[in-house]
Design an enzyme around this catalytic site. Structure first.
Site, PDB file in Angstrom:
ATOM      1  CE  LYS A   9      -3.794  -2.367   2.399  1.00  0.00           C
ATOM      2  NZ  LYS A   9      -4.748  -2.295   3.533  1.00  0.00           N
ATOM      3  CE1 TYR A  49      -9.396  -2.706   0.704  1.00  0.00           C
ATOM      4  CE2 TYR A  49      -9.031  -0.535  -0.244  1.00  0.00           C
ATOM      5  CZ  TYR A  49      -8.551  -1.654   0.423  1.00  0.00           C
ATOM      6  OH  TYR A  49      -7.227  -1.716   0.799  1.00  0.00           O
ATOM      7  CG  PHE A  57     -13.488   0.725   7.893  1.00  0.00           C
ATOM      8  CD1 PHE A  57     -13.001   0.048   6.789  1.00  0.00           C
ATOM      9  CD2 PHE A  57     -14.198   0.004   8.846  1.00  0.00           C
ATOM     10  CE1 PHE A  57     -13.199  -1.310   6.630  1.00  0.00           C
ATOM     11  CE2 PHE A  57     -14.428  -1.365   8.691  1.00  0.00           C
ATOM     12  CZ  PHE A  57     -13.913  -2.015   7.575  1.00  0.00           C
ATOM     13  NE  ARG A  85      -5.898 -12.780   4.725  1.00  0.00           N
ATOM     14  CZ  ARG A  85      -6.612 -11.671   4.878  1.00  0.00           C
ATOM     15  NH1 ARG A  85      -6.493 -10.667   4.001  1.00  0.00           N
ATOM     16  NH2 ARG A  85      -7.440 -11.529   5.887  1.00  0.00           N
ATOM     17  CB  THR A  91      -6.628  -6.603  10.022  1.00  0.00           C
ATOM     18  OG1 THR A  91      -7.153  -7.801   9.449  1.00  0.00           O
ATOM     19  CG2 THR A  91      -7.042  -5.418   9.176  1.00  0.00           C
ATOM     20  NE  ARG A 102      -1.699  -5.951   7.307  1.00  0.00           N
ATOM     21  CZ  ARG A 102      -2.748  -6.643   6.876  1.00  0.00           C
ATOM     22  NH1 ARG A 102      -3.175  -7.689   7.556  1.00  0.00           N
ATOM     23  NH2 ARG A 102      -3.365  -6.289   5.772  1.00  0.00           N
ATOM     24  CG  ASN A 112      -3.540  -2.527   6.967  1.00  0.00           C
ATOM     25  OD1 ASN A 112      -3.409  -1.902   5.912  1.00  0.00           O
ATOM     26  ND2 ASN A 112      -4.527  -3.358   7.175  1.00  0.00           N
ATOM     27  CG  HIS A 115      -5.226  -6.298  -0.066  1.00  0.00           C
ATOM     28  ND1 HIS A 115      -6.400  -6.371   0.648  1.00  0.00           N
ATOM     29  CD2 HIS A 115      -5.413  -7.063  -1.172  1.00  0.00           C
ATOM     30  CE1 HIS A 115      -7.264  -7.134  -0.016  1.00  0.00           C
ATOM     31  NE2 HIS A 115      -6.693  -7.564  -1.122  1.00  0.00           N
ATOM     32  CD  GLU A 126      -8.864  -9.134  -3.326  1.00  0.00           C
ATOM     33  OE1 GLU A 126      -7.675  -9.468  -3.212  1.00  0.00           O
ATOM     34  OE2 GLU A 126      -9.616  -8.945  -2.347  1.00  0.00           O
TER      35      GLU A 126
HETATM   36  P1  CMP Z   1      -7.045  -5.015   3.757  1.00  0.00           P
HETATM   37  O1  CMP Z   1      -6.542  -6.398   4.063  1.00  0.00           O
HETATM   38  O2  CMP Z   1      -6.395  -4.237   2.716  1.00  0.00           O
HETATM   39  O3  CMP Z   1      -8.590  -5.093   3.361  1.00  0.00           O
HETATM   40  C1  CMP Z   1      -9.604  -4.423   3.977  1.00  0.00           C
HETATM   41  C2  CMP Z   1      -9.091  -3.335   4.834  1.00  0.00           C
HETATM   42  O4  CMP Z   1     -10.049  -2.714   5.639  1.00  0.00           O
HETATM   43  C3  CMP Z   1      -8.097  -3.894   5.797  1.00  0.00           C
HETATM   44  O5  CMP Z   1      -6.936  -4.198   5.105  1.00  0.00           O
HETATM   45  C4  CMP Z   1      -7.986  -2.775   6.798  1.00  0.00           C
HETATM   46  O6  CMP Z   1      -7.030  -1.822   6.357  1.00  0.00           O
HETATM   47  C5  CMP Z   1      -9.343  -2.122   6.703  1.00  0.00           C
HETATM   48  N1  CMP Z   1     -10.139  -2.313   7.903  1.00  0.00           N
HETATM   49  C6  CMP Z   1     -10.737  -3.440   8.301  1.00  0.00           C
HETATM   50  N2  CMP Z   1     -11.426  -3.234   9.442  1.00  0.00           N
HETATM   51  C7  CMP Z   1     -11.237  -1.916   9.769  1.00  0.00           C
HETATM   52  C8  CMP Z   1     -11.668  -1.085  10.829  1.00  0.00           C
HETATM   53  N3  CMP Z   1     -12.465  -1.574  11.805  1.00  0.00           N
HETATM   54  N4  CMP Z   1     -11.279   0.204  10.821  1.00  0.00           N
HETATM   55  C9  CMP Z   1     -10.498   0.679   9.855  1.00  0.00           C
HETATM   56  N5  CMP Z   1     -10.049  -0.071   8.809  1.00  0.00           N
HETATM   57  C10 CMP Z   1     -10.417  -1.333   8.778  1.00  0.00           C
END
Ligand code: CMP
Length: 158
Positions: A9, A49, A57, A85, A91, A102, A112, A115, A126
């Site tokens: 990212k 997304y 969010f 993963r 996450t 991470r 974070n 992805h 995707e």
């Molecule tokens: P990613 O794996 O890129 O895919 C979905 C993203 O949503 C995840 O990473 C997080 O960055 C984001 N995400 C998921 N849950 C939350 C949350 N509760 N608040 C903010 N961001 C979130």
């Protein structure tokens, strides 16, 4: 044999962690089947997304992923989806175990770093958002016989 989408990212690019992150996948024995740097468009972000459209969010997610260039990869290997993963970690940075990407590099909930597709279905959805079929290369890794046992290779068509 599986393929998965990985995106380093905008925070990963800006923090100059691209090389270190990609090295981890190579060190694990996973194969890079596709690789590019790009500026994610709003349309690509919305598609990526889509599942989070109703979340509070969502707007922040779109803003973040389009905030600067990203590096996207198609990573290939036996059980590549689950392995990637695990390598990413939880996450949110503070929850991620040391040893994960991470866990080692991210302290933030919002930023974070990376992805990866969470299932075969997600990967199938995707990957085409970021790669044309001709941009994904099928090739044999020179030392794949030292990554997978020969019987595994035959069985799995590595
Ligand atoms: P990613 O794996 O890129 O895919 C979905 C993203 O949503 C995840 O990473 C997080 O960055 C984001 N995400 C998921 N849950 C939350 C949350 N509760 N608040 C903010 N961001 C979130």
């Amino acid at each position: 044999m599986e393929r998965t989408l990985v995106i380093i990212k905008p925070d990963g690019v800006q923090r100059q962690l691209v090389g270190q992150i990609i090295s981890r996948f190579e060190n694990k024995g996973l194969k890079i089947a596709g690789l590019k740097m790009l500026q994610v468009t709003k349309a690509q972000a919305q598609k990526l997304y889509e599942a989070h459209k109703k979340k509070n969010f969502y707007a922040g997610l779109l803003k973040f992923i389009t905030a600067g260039p990203v590096v996207s990869l198609v990573i290939e290997g036996v059980q590549a989806i689950a392995i990637c993963r695990k390598m990413l970690g939880a996450t949110f940075g503070p929850d991620a175990d040391p040893g994960t990407i991470r866990g080692d590099f991210a302290a933030s909930i919002s930023y974070n770093l990376i992805h990866a597709s969470d299932s075969a279905e997600s990967a199938g959805y995707e990957i085409p958002i970021f790669f044309h079929p001709e941009e994904i290369i099928s090739y044999q890794l020179n030392d794949s016989k030292w990554i997978y046992h020969p019987e595994e290779e035959k069985e799995l068509g590595v």
